[in-house]
Write a protein that holds these residues in place. Structure first.
Motif, short mmCIF file in Angstrom:
data_model
loop_
_atom_site.label_atom_id
_atom_site.label_comp_id
_atom_site.label_asym_id
_atom_site.label_seq_id
_atom_site.Cartn_x
_atom_site.Cartn_y
_atom_site.Cartn_z
N SER A 331 -1.53 0.34 -9.50
CA SER A 331 -0.25 -0.30 -9.79
C SER A 331 0.92 0.63 -9.49
N MET A 332 0.76 1.90 -9.83
CA MET A 332 1.80 2.88 -9.54
C MET A 332 2.03 3.00 -8.03
N LEU A 333 0.96 3.04 -7.27
CA LEU A 333 1.08 3.15 -5.82
C LEU A 333 1.81 1.94 -5.25
N GLY A 334 1.47 0.75 -5.74
CA GLY A 334 2.15 -0.45 -5.27
C GLY A 334 3.64 -0.41 -5.55
N PHE A 335 4.03 0.14 -6.69
CA PHE A 335 5.46 0.27 -7.00
C PHE A 335 6.16 1.20 -6.02
N HIS A 336 5.57 2.38 -5.79
CA HIS A 336 6.22 3.37 -4.93
C HIS A 336 6.35 2.86 -3.49
N VAL A 337 5.32 2.21 -3.00
CA VAL A 337 5.35 1.72 -1.62
C VAL A 337 6.40 0.62 -1.47
N GLY A 338 6.55 -0.22 -2.48
CA GLY A 338 7.44 -1.37 -2.37
C GLY A 338 8.83 -1.16 -2.94
N LEU A 339 9.20 0.09 -3.28
CA LEU A 339 10.49 0.34 -3.90
C LEU A 339 11.60 0.29 -2.85
N THR A 340 12.34 -0.81 -2.80
CA THR A 340 13.41 -0.97 -1.80
C THR A 340 14.70 -1.45 -2.44
N ARG A 341 14.83 -1.32 -3.75
CA ARG A 341 16.05 -1.75 -4.41
C ARG A 341 17.23 -0.87 -3.99
N GLY A 342 18.39 -1.49 -3.81
CA GLY A 342 19.56 -0.75 -3.39
C GLY A 342 20.11 0.14 -4.49
N HIS A 343 20.80 1.22 -4.08
CA HIS A 343 21.45 2.12 -5.03
C HIS A 343 22.64 2.75 -4.31
N PRO A 344 23.77 2.89 -4.98
CA PRO A 344 24.95 3.42 -4.28
C PRO A 344 24.77 4.84 -3.75
N TYR A 345 23.85 5.61 -4.33
CA TYR A 345 23.63 6.97 -3.87
C TYR A 345 22.32 7.13 -3.08
N ALA A 346 21.71 6.02 -2.70
CA ALA A 346 20.49 6.11 -1.89
C ALA A 346 20.80 6.77 -0.55
N SER A 347 19.86 7.59 -0.09
CA SER A 347 20.04 8.31 1.17
C SER A 347 18.70 8.44 1.86
N PRO A 348 18.49 7.77 3.00
CA PRO A 348 17.21 7.90 3.71
C PRO A 348 17.01 9.33 4.22
N ALA A 349 15.76 9.67 4.45
CA ALA A 349 15.42 11.06 4.77
C ALA A 349 16.07 11.55 6.05
N TRP A 350 16.32 10.66 7.01
CA TRP A 350 16.92 11.13 8.27
C TRP A 350 18.33 11.65 8.04
N GLU A 351 18.98 11.23 6.95
CA GLU A 351 20.33 11.70 6.65
C GLU A 351 20.34 13.08 6.00
N VAL A 425 5.96 20.02 4.55
CA VAL A 425 5.30 19.27 3.47
C VAL A 425 6.30 18.68 2.49
N THR A 426 7.53 19.21 2.45
CA THR A 426 8.52 18.68 1.51
C THR A 426 9.51 17.71 2.16
N TYR A 427 9.53 17.63 3.50
CA TYR A 427 10.49 16.76 4.16
C TYR A 427 9.84 15.68 5.02
N LEU A 428 8.94 16.05 5.91
CA LEU A 428 8.40 15.10 6.87
C LEU A 428 7.76 13.86 6.23
N ARG A 436 12.35 2.86 1.83
CA ARG A 436 12.22 3.15 0.40
C ARG A 436 13.52 3.74 -0.13
N THR A 437 13.83 3.42 -1.39
CA THR A 437 15.02 3.95 -2.03
C THR A 437 14.75 5.39 -2.46
N ILE A 438 15.38 6.33 -1.77
CA ILE A 438 15.22 7.74 -2.08
C ILE A 438 16.59 8.39 -2.08
#
Length: 517
Positions: A331-351, A425-428, A436-438
């Motif tokens: 169940s935890m894995l399903g949450f992490h994979v599907g976490l796409t809720r918006g957030h004003p401070y969300a920043s994808p990894a390429w940024e 290991v910490t970025y790629l 995903r919302t990160i």
């Protein structure tokens, strides 16, 4: 009659002023011993002051503390994460009756980091904001010391290690993530602890693998080593990191591969005939047992509270508690994979390398006592820009050196490769989840490796002993000017890292890019 030999300048004439001072201090038995002890102590003390002084400000749950502080107190009270009622955040500030029920709540992170937060709360009480943040502040300070020790082993230089430790000690992202009760600073500590243990294992193991009788024929396989206590310690530390956040698993896998590769290269230098096969299929399974099994044991141990109680989420889903735990993890894995809720401070990894959207973890738009009528107080998890962009540039340079060394078959030391492994290991892995919302503050685990890479690059810029005098003078001058500006920028941003009340116009001066607001 032979021509006279050219006169060579005296050694002190060939040294820069910095080089003369360094050699004079370190060659003196008393001063050298004092510096070796004082350097890490002073750096750690500076880090402690920046992380612990007034750590209770603000006296309210900031950003995702609303999850982890409440979960921590629930763990301390129930042994598992329970369900909170309305106005729970206010209750922590005023110490009203805490609306905690014993109904298990669905929580998506392992419990170790929250157990550590709970220890501080047990000392200060649930309404003590300094207690909420005690664990992250102490472990954030410990991370600075670990970076010093790692840099010391990589470079063999007290100066390089001092630069690396100081850069992390005064970096804003590391300071902020040590002053709020989130999991990422705790994750950083255990990850660095594992890296240090891997380096110690390398120091103890590689001489054994490279040892050979020069009169004997080339060995076919080389030895299989079971006695590797530091590899066990490294697995334990990476297991603890994984028990804080699952992203620790990437470090476990990446540095496990690093161990196998360095084993293989040591066997090749020793003249082992089948060095890749020996490292992967003979030593590899042994290293896996020594490295991964302790990590798994620590991870399972962190779930003890959930396993020995009956009220945790999904605890009754199967009579076998380990099967129930497996279902919970699905169940935890399903949450992490599907976490796409918006957030004003969300920043994808390429940024992240561009530092486009750092996270503001707390804002008070109407504070007092700043000397003007229009004040603001914020805690912004923006790194020191010079350290951040310098570290990114250094990583690119080290990658170039790695590729060039591979093409030209020149030996490449761990001082160049290990920072890149840490960044990998910490970025790629985060690039694999573009939807995903990160957040940018996840990069707090990258910062130690950016600092290590930057310190090694600054050493190259400063020049080597055998370089011409003018080259070393210009290099040392460049490094000194850069470090002075780094300290000044940290002093300039410190009010925004600690939540001081400042004039609104002063705050605007810190928004160097549109996304920093």
């Amino acid at each position: 009659m032979t021509a006279p030999e050219p006169l060579l300048p005296a050694p002190q004439e060939r040294s820069t002023r910095y080089g003369q001072l360094r050699d004079r201090v370190l060659s003196d038995p008393d001063w050298g011993r004092a510096v070796r002890w004082l350097a890490p102590l002073v750096i750690t003390a500076v880090a402690a002051v920046l992380r612990l002084v007034n750590v209770g400000h603000p006296h309210q749950l900031a950003f995702d503390e609303t999850y982890y502080v409440k979960d921590a107190w629930s763990l301390w009270t129930l042994g598992y994460e329970g369900t909170w009622g309305e106005k729970a955040d206010d209750a922590f500030v005023t110490l009203q009756a805490l609306p905690l029920s014993d109904q298990g709540a669905f929580i998506v992170h392992p419990p170790l980091g929250k157990w550590l937060i709970a220890l501080g709360m047990a000392i200060g009480g649930p309404d003590n904001s300094a207690g909420w943040r005690l664990a992250t502040a102490v472990l954030g300070t410990g991370s600075v010391l670990l970076v010093y020790l790692i840099a010391r082993r990589l470079s063999g230089s007290i100066v390089v290690a001092t630069v690396a430790g100081t850069l992390l000690a005064i970096d804003g992202l590391s300071i902020v993530m040590s002053r709020i009760a989130l999991l990422d600073g705790i994750l950083t500590f255990f990850l660095l602890l594992g890296v240090l243990f891997v380096l110690i294992d390398r120091e103890r193991t590689i001489p054994v693998l490279e040892r050979r009788d020069p009169d004997a024929p080339d060995p076919f396989w080389g030895p299989v080593l079971w006695r590797r206590p530091w590899l066990i310690a490294a697995g334990t530390a990476f297991g603890a990191a994984s028990a804080v956040k699952w992203s620790g698993l990437y470090a476990l896998a990446g540095f496990g591969l690093y161990v196998v590769v360095t084993d293989a290269l040591a066997r090749r230098r020793a003249g082992v005939v089948l060095w890749p096969t020996a490292a992967a299929f003979r030593q590899g399974p042994v290293s896996f047992v020594l490295f991964v099994f302790p990590a798994l044991a620590v991870y399972l141990f962190s779930w003890t509270g959930w396993l020995v109680t009956a009220g945790g989420y999904d605890r009754q889903s199967d009579p076998n508690p380990l099967v129930a735990l497996w279902k919970y993890h699905e169940s935890m894995l399903g949450f992490h994979v599907g976490l796409t809720r918006g957030h004003p401070y969300a920043s994808p990894a390429w940024e992240w390398p561009l530092l486009l959207r750092p996270t503001a973890v707390w804002v008070d738009s109407d504070p007092k006592n700043c000397g003007t009528d229009h004040c603001i107080a914020v805690i912004s998890a923006v790194p020191n820009p010079l350290i951040w962009y310098g570290g990114v540039a250094a990583a690119v340079y080290l990658l170039y050196r790695l590729v060039r060394g591979w093409i030209t078959r020149r030996p490449i030391g761990p001082e160049l490769t290990l920072p890149l492994v840490g960044l990998a290991v910490t970025y790629l892995p985060w690039l694999m989840f573009p939807e995903r919302t990160i957040f940018q503050f996840y990069t707090v685990v990258m910062m130690p490796f950016l600092v290590l890479g930057l310190s090694m690059t600054l050493r190259i810029i400063a020049g080597r002993r055998e370089d011409p005098l003018y080259r070393r003078q210009s290099g040392e001058r460049t490094v000194t000017i850069f470090l002075v500006f780094v300290v000044l920028v940290s002093a300039f941003f410190l009010p925004l890292w600690t939540g001081m009340s400042v004039p609104y116009d002063f705050w605007l001066l810190h928004n160097w890019m549109p996304g920093w607001v």
